[in-house]
Design a protein around this motif. Structure first.
Motif, PDB file in Angstrom:
ATOM      1  N   ARG A 103       2.929  -0.298  14.999  1.00 33.54           N
ATOM      2  CA  ARG A 103       1.809   0.101  14.139  1.00 33.54           C
ATOM      3  C   ARG A 103       0.514   0.314  14.932  1.00 33.54           C
ATOM      4  O   ARG A 103      -0.481   0.798  14.392  1.00 33.54           O
ATOM      5  CB  ARG A 103       1.590  -0.941  13.030  1.00 33.54           C
ATOM      6  CG  ARG A 103       2.706  -1.009  12.015  1.00 33.54           C
ATOM      7  CD  ARG A 103       2.617   0.081  10.970  1.00 33.54           C
ATOM      8  NE  ARG A 103       1.514  -0.139  10.066  1.00 33.54           N
ATOM      9  CZ  ARG A 103       0.573   0.751   9.788  1.00 33.54           C
ATOM     10  NH1 ARG A 103       0.578   1.933  10.353  1.00 33.54           N
ATOM     11  NH2 ARG A 103      -0.388   0.463   8.939  1.00 33.54           N
ATOM     12  N   HIS A 124       2.176  -8.471   5.566  1.00 31.79           N
ATOM     13  CA  HIS A 124       3.222  -7.475   5.306  1.00 31.79           C
ATOM     14  C   HIS A 124       4.607  -8.127   5.397  1.00 31.79           C
ATOM     15  O   HIS A 124       4.794  -9.084   6.139  1.00 31.79           O
ATOM     16  CB  HIS A 124       3.145  -6.339   6.329  1.00 31.79           C
ATOM     17  CG  HIS A 124       1.908  -5.517   6.193  1.00 31.79           C
ATOM     18  ND1 HIS A 124       0.757  -5.787   6.878  1.00 31.79           N
ATOM     19  CD2 HIS A 124       1.645  -4.438   5.426  1.00 31.79           C
ATOM     20  CE1 HIS A 124      -0.170  -4.907   6.548  1.00 31.79           C
ATOM     21  NE2 HIS A 124       0.335  -4.076   5.670  1.00 31.79           N
ATOM     22  N   LYS A 284       1.201  13.022   7.805  1.00 34.98           N
ATOM     23  CA  LYS A 284       0.976  11.606   7.492  1.00 34.98           C
ATOM     24  C   LYS A 284       1.088  11.423   5.985  1.00 34.98           C
ATOM     25  O   LYS A 284       0.597  12.258   5.207  1.00 34.98           O
ATOM     26  CB  LYS A 284      -0.408  11.189   8.011  1.00 34.98           C
ATOM     27  CG  LYS A 284      -0.762   9.745   7.771  1.00 34.98           C
ATOM     28  CD  LYS A 284       0.058   8.774   8.625  1.00 34.98           C
ATOM     29  CE  LYS A 284      -0.084   7.343   8.097  1.00 34.98           C
ATOM     30  NZ  LYS A 284       1.092   6.519   8.267  1.00 34.98           N
ATOM     31  N   SER A 286       1.020   8.690   2.523  1.00 35.35           N
ATOM     32  CA  SER A 286       0.785   7.401   1.859  1.00 35.35           C
ATOM     33  C   SER A 286       1.520   7.417   0.529  1.00 35.35           C
ATOM     34  O   SER A 286       1.563   8.465  -0.142  1.00 35.35           O
ATOM     35  CB  SER A 286      -0.695   7.182   1.577  1.00 35.35           C
ATOM     36  OG  SER A 286      -1.407   6.966   2.753  1.00 35.35           O
ATOM     37  N   ARG A 288       2.059   5.122  -3.239  1.00 34.02           N
ATOM     38  CA  ARG A 288       1.644   4.016  -4.104  1.00 34.02           C
ATOM     39  C   ARG A 288       2.598   3.962  -5.278  1.00 34.02           C
ATOM     40  O   ARG A 288       3.100   4.995  -5.734  1.00 34.02           O
ATOM     41  CB  ARG A 288       0.219   4.236  -4.652  1.00 34.02           C
ATOM     42  CG  ARG A 288      -0.875   4.270  -3.601  1.00 34.02           C
ATOM     43  CD  ARG A 288      -1.106   2.914  -2.950  1.00 34.02           C
ATOM     44  NE  ARG A 288      -2.209   2.943  -2.026  1.00 34.02           N
ATOM     45  CZ  ARG A 288      -2.115   3.259  -0.726  1.00 34.02           C
ATOM     46  NH1 ARG A 288      -0.954   3.585  -0.202  1.00 34.02           N
ATOM     47  NH2 ARG A 288      -3.188   3.236   0.043  1.00 34.02           N
ATOM     48  N   GLY A 306       6.865   2.108   6.120  1.00 39.27           N
ATOM     49  CA  GLY A 306       7.040   0.792   5.503  1.00 39.27           C
ATOM     50  C   GLY A 306       5.737   0.369   4.859  1.00 39.27           C
ATOM     51  O   GLY A 306       4.881   1.195   4.575  1.00 39.27           O
ATOM     52  N   GLY A 307       5.589  -0.932   4.665  1.00 41.86           N
ATOM     53  CA  GLY A 307       4.355  -1.438   4.056  1.00 41.86           C
ATOM     54  C   GLY A 307       4.649  -2.430   2.958  1.00 41.86           C
ATOM     55  O   GLY A 307       5.602  -3.208   3.049  1.00 41.86           O
ATOM     56  N   SER A 312       2.464   1.824   0.521  1.00 41.01           N
ATOM     57  CA  SER A 312       3.174   1.989   1.789  1.00 41.01           C
ATOM     58  C   SER A 312       2.777   3.315   2.419  1.00 41.01           C
ATOM     59  O   SER A 312       1.996   4.086   1.852  1.00 41.01           O
ATOM     60  CB  SER A 312       4.686   1.936   1.551  1.00 41.01           C
ATOM     61  OG  SER A 312       5.083   3.087   0.841  1.00 41.01           O
ATOM     62  N   GLY A 313       3.307   3.559   3.593  1.00 40.12           N
ATOM     63  CA  GLY A 313       3.006   4.808   4.260  1.00 40.12           C
ATOM     64  C   GLY A 313       4.064   5.126   5.288  1.00 40.12           C
ATOM     65  O   GLY A 313       4.941   4.304   5.585  1.00 40.12           O
TER      66      GLY A 313
END
Ligand code: 5GP
Ligand code: MN
Length: 342
Positions: A103, A124, A284, A286, A288, A306-307, A312-313
């Motif tokens: 990350r 996380h 990229k 994201s 929700r 992950g997240g 997450s993203g």
């Protein structure tokens, strides 16, 4: 609320007493919790008589630059020699608000080789096995809330002053979307009440973060919601996608798209959202979600990410169009999970 194990606290206490060269690092594209928790821990170590180095992999949005200690942060992308040297020389490395060295997007190799003792403090799920002391618990709203609990467990609550409190409040506020999600644990409010007791101005902090945008950002948001949002009522899903060209047209600055992904969640019946942002070499993303739909598993299974369950993203190396196509084609496979709980 789980307590932090006595073993962890004793080891951490010993490390903090003995460290001569502590280093604090957080994840790529640092957000309010990454910066709030890192700077709070920075000020705490200073109060313990240390001279910590605080680094970030890359720049972060202007609306976080008011945080106390911002001028101490060394950004790897702009000072690579200094940062690599500091990682090599550190005898204690505190990794905050991330669960996987990857990350840091580029520093993982140097962290792996670093001889310093590594400490992970993070909320996380499923941390990678890379730290010597692992304080990891998904029950906390934010890493900032964990830092408060760590300092409390170390017996140093009296060291939390107004400056540390401002940093911690920023982390808790931003990681809960101003107490909208990840904020059902009573401990969060115990911490917040202590921080307010220390004299922080919560309204000022809120304004610094959320009322500090450019007009370009506001216009980009309007454009995205009006022209770039696709809604799939049958899958309870909506997404926004923005091309590189569009970002340029709106003078995009880091942080400008922060929060956009949340907007479609306020449409009746929508419980899964995504935002796709075309970058130079990748897209990229994201995600929700509301309720039980695991946005982290979706990101992990399909988009290298992950997240958290609801935030997450990830990213895609396919073209912008192919990435969107892949997402649209995945939705029917999830129809049952996406329908559940509606
Ligand atoms: P955001 O959408 O605000 O950038 O990120 C939300 C959450 O998703 C972060 O707190 C982080 O846990 C996770 N996340 C975002 N991007 C990535 C990624 O590229 N890889 C992984 N593993 N997690 C990510
Ligand atoms: Mn966080």
């Amino acid at each position: 609320m789980k307590s932090i194990s006595e073993k962890n606290i004793n080891e951490l206490k010993d490390l903090i007493v003995h460290t001569q060269k502590p280093l604090i690092i957080t994840h790529y594209n640092p957000d309010g919790d990454a910066m709030g928790s890192s700077l709070a821990f920075y000020h705490y170590l200073v109060k313990k008589g240390k001279e910590p180095i605080i680094i970030t992999p890359n720049d972060y949005p202007d609306f976080l630059h008011w945080l106390p200690g911002n001028d101490k942060v060394i950004v790897y992308k702009r000072n690579s020699g200094t940062v690599l040297n500091a990682i090599k020389e550190a005898d204690a490395i505190f990794a905050l608000d991330f669960n996987d060295p990857a990350r840091t997007e580029g520093l993982e190799k140097y962290l792996a080789e670093a001889p310093g003792k590594k400490v992970l403090i993070d909320h996380h799920p499923e941390p990678e096995d890379f730290a010597d002391i692992v304080i990891s618990d998904t029950q906390y709203s934010s890493t900032a809330e964990m830092i408060y609990h760590v300092i409390e467990s170390l017996g140093d609550l009296d060291l939390i002053d107004n400056v540390i409190a401002e940093c911690l409040y920023t982390g808790i506020m931003t990681d809960t979307g101003s107490f909208n999600y990840n904020s059902s644990n009573p401990y969060t409010y115990i911490v917040v009440s202590k921080l307010i007791d220390l004299g922080i101005n919560k309204d000022k902090i809120h304004g610094n973060i959320y009322d500090n945008y450019s007009s370009d950002r506001m216009r980009l948001l309007g454009y995205c919601l009006n022209k770039k949002m696709e809604i799939f009522p049958e899958y309870h899903t909506a997404f926004i996608a923005i091309t590189k060209k569009e970002l340029k047209d709106f003078n995009f600055a880091p942080g400008d798209s922060e929060g956009f992904v949340n907007y479609p969640l306020s449409i009746k019946g929508i419980r899964f959202t995504a935002i796709f942002i075309e970058k130079d070499k990748q897209v990229k993303i994201s995600f929700r979600s509301k309720g039980e739909f695991p946005a982290n598993k979706f990101a992990e299974d399909h988009f290298n990410g992950g997240g958290h369950k609801n935030a997450s993203g990830g990213y895609s190396n396919d073209s912008y169009e192919d990435t969107l196509k892949k997402f649209r084609e995945l939705l029917p496979k999830y129809i049952n999970e996406l329908k559940d709980g509606m």
